[in-house]
Design a protein around this motif. Structure first.
Motif, PDB file in Angstrom:
ATOM      1  N   ASN A  30       2.885   5.140  -9.721  1.00 18.36           N
ATOM      2  CA  ASN A  30       3.283   5.381  -8.324  1.00 18.36           C
ATOM      3  C   ASN A  30       4.221   4.281  -7.820  1.00 18.36           C
ATOM      4  O   ASN A  30       5.196   4.558  -7.113  1.00 18.36           O
ATOM      5  N   LYS A  31       3.936   3.045  -8.203  1.00 18.53           N
ATOM      6  CA  LYS A  31       4.783   1.927  -7.782  1.00 18.53           C
ATOM      7  C   LYS A  31       6.127   1.959  -8.517  1.00 18.53           C
ATOM      8  O   LYS A  31       7.169   1.639  -7.931  1.00 18.53           O
TER       9      LYS A  31
ATOM     10  N   ALA B 261       2.484   2.850  -2.254  1.00 16.50           N
ATOM     11  CA  ALA B 261       2.357   3.728  -3.425  1.00 16.50           C
ATOM     12  C   ALA B 261       1.200   4.704  -3.296  1.00 16.50           C
ATOM     13  O   ALA B 261       1.193   5.761  -3.944  1.00 16.50           O
ATOM     14  N   ASP B 262       0.202   4.375  -2.482  1.00 19.16           N
ATOM     15  CA  ASP B 262      -0.970   5.232  -2.312  1.00 19.16           C
ATOM     16  C   ASP B 262      -0.819   6.248  -1.185  1.00 19.16           C
ATOM     17  O   ASP B 262      -1.703   7.070  -0.964  1.00 19.16           O
ATOM     18  N   GLN B 263       0.289   6.183  -0.479  1.00 20.80           N
ATOM     19  CA  GLN B 263       0.472   7.030   0.691  1.00 20.80           C
ATOM     20  C   GLN B 263       0.943   8.436   0.303  1.00 20.80           C
ATOM     21  O   GLN B 263       1.494   8.644  -0.777  1.00 20.80           O
TER      22      GLN B 263
ATOM     23  N   GLY C 252       0.774  -1.236   0.000  1.00 20.81           N
ATOM     24  CA  GLY C 252       0.000   0.000   0.000  1.00 20.81           C
ATOM     25  C   GLY C 252       0.801   1.280   0.000  1.00 20.81           C
ATOM     26  O   GLY C 252       0.229   2.371  -0.010  1.00 20.81           O
TER      27      GLY C 252
ATOM     28  N   LYS D 222       5.900   8.161   2.004  1.00 18.33           N
ATOM     29  CA  LYS D 222       6.784   7.522   1.020  1.00 18.33           C
ATOM     30  C   LYS D 222       8.247   7.851   1.311  1.00 18.33           C
ATOM     31  O   LYS D 222       9.118   6.975   1.242  1.00 18.33           O
TER      32      LYS D 222
ATOM     33  N   PHE E 192      -1.755   4.192 -10.572  1.00 18.72           N
ATOM     34  CA  PHE E 192      -1.290   3.326  -9.487  1.00 18.72           C
ATOM     35  C   PHE E 192       0.024   2.654  -9.884  1.00 18.72           C
ATOM     36  O   PHE E 192       0.961   2.547  -9.093  1.00 18.72           O
ATOM     37  N   GLU E 193       0.098   2.210 -11.144  1.00 21.32           N
ATOM     38  CA  GLU E 193       1.316   1.576 -11.634  1.00 21.32           C
ATOM     39  C   GLU E 193       2.482   2.563 -11.617  1.00 21.32           C
ATOM     40  O   GLU E 193       3.594   2.231 -11.194  1.00 21.32           O
TER      41      GLU E 193
ATOM     42  N   SER F 165      -4.512   0.145 -13.481  1.00 25.56           N
ATOM     43  CA  SER F 165      -4.557   1.580 -13.198  1.00 25.56           C
ATOM     44  C   SER F 165      -3.212   2.214 -13.529  1.00 25.56           C
ATOM     45  O   SER F 165      -2.241   2.025 -12.788  1.00 25.56           O
TER      46      SER F 165
ATOM     47  N   ASN G 162      -1.885  -5.864  -8.835  1.00 28.39           N
ATOM     48  CA  ASN G 162      -3.022  -5.008  -8.505  1.00 28.39           C
ATOM     49  C   ASN G 162      -2.919  -3.629  -9.146  1.00 28.39           C
ATOM     50  O   ASN G 162      -3.856  -2.830  -9.069  1.00 28.39           O
ATOM     51  N   ALA G 163      -1.774  -3.334  -9.750  1.00 29.60           N
ATOM     52  CA  ALA G 163      -1.554  -1.996 -10.310  1.00 29.60           C
ATOM     53  C   ALA G 163      -1.719  -1.948 -11.824  1.00 29.60           C
ATOM     54  O   ALA G 163      -1.824  -0.859 -12.400  1.00 29.60           O
TER      55      ALA G 163
END
Length: 259
Positions: free
Chosen positions: A121-122, A71-73, A69, A78, A118-119, A115, A111-112
């Motif tokens: 961010n990772k 990447a969403d922070q 989680g 981060k 989201f990808e 999106s 899971n990314a």
């Protein structure tokens, strides 16, 4: 490519003692994998430091639940995560007797892929970790389980390329006994020909699912055909020191016949 593949063994599934490391060294295993949790074991750290074994990978370097989680922070969280990873790497590197060259962490990439944001961010998180690793000659491995109900090799390969980091590659966690036919293994590994940096062969030794000479020979032929030049780690699931030492000796005998 060299005639012989380099190989080692993973000890993440047990709590190895001095006899384990003696068995490893006497059976020509020079590369090992440990887990991040095992770094807290002072005895294990001492055994590794004095064994002259090379730690190819520290699996689960950071907790999976955190990595999944992060990447969403917010940026502040981060930055703290990256700082914690950097500090952990530097602390280990400061021990001149502990030789390690790779870490892996599961960011649950599958899971990314649906999106782009989201990808991305990772990707940014892993790129920042890769920069830290590159300055310390550390490789960063992204774990991919084979087989998997959601094995999207194009997505994984694209993700690796997007990091644009020379020290980021895929760690294939291969479970050969889960394939109905041996021939299917080749089809699943071939797409990762140019992105695999580490191969883990996992098998449930405690349940009697051992690797035969035939299966090891078949797996090595696949890797040679793919021009794989990394290290192959054998990962037997055993949590008993005596049984683990016996498996090391048995595995070494099989390898001697195959190589």
């Amino acid at each position: 490519m060299s005639e012989k593949l380099k190989y080692g063994i993973s000890v993440i599934n047990e709590n190895p003692g001095a006899e384990t490391f003696h068995e490893l060294y006497s059976n020509s295993f020079h590369h090992i994998e440990i887990s991040g949790l095992q770094l807290e074991n002072e005895k294990l750290f001492k055994y590794i430091s004095s064994s002259r074994l090379s730690v190819v990978n520290i699996r689960h370097f950071m907790d999976r639940s955190i990595c999944a989680g992060i990447a969403d922070q917010p940026a502040k969280i981060k930055n703290e995560f990256i700082a914690c990873c950097t500090s952990k790497i530097n602390k280990i590197r400061n021990n001149p007797h502990f030789n390690f060259c790779g870490i892996s962490a599961d960011f649950v990439l599958e899971n990314a892929f649906d999106s782009p944001l989201f990808e991305q961010n990772k990707i940014e998180i892993i790129k920042r970790l890769a920069v830290t690793g590159l300055s310390a000659n550390i490789n960063f491995f992204v774990p991919v389980r084979v087989p998997s109900p959601k094995l999207l090799h194009d997505n994984y390969n694209s993700f690796i390329r997007k990091t644009m980091s020379p020290n980021v590659s895929i760690m294939l966690d291969v479970h050969p006994h889960e394939f109905p036919k041996m021939e299917e293994i080749a089809d699943k590994l071939k797409p990762f020909k140019f992105t695999a940096g580490l191969i883990n062969i996992t098998y449930e030794a405690f349940a009697g699912n051992l690797l035969s000479e035939k299966l090891i020979g078949f797996l090595f032929r696949i890797l040679r055909d793919n021009l794989y030049e990394g290290i192959v780690l054998f990962c037997p699931t055993i949590n008993n020191n005596e049984a683990f030492c016996k498996e090391i000796a048995r595995l070494n005998k099989c390898l001697s016949s195959v190589l």
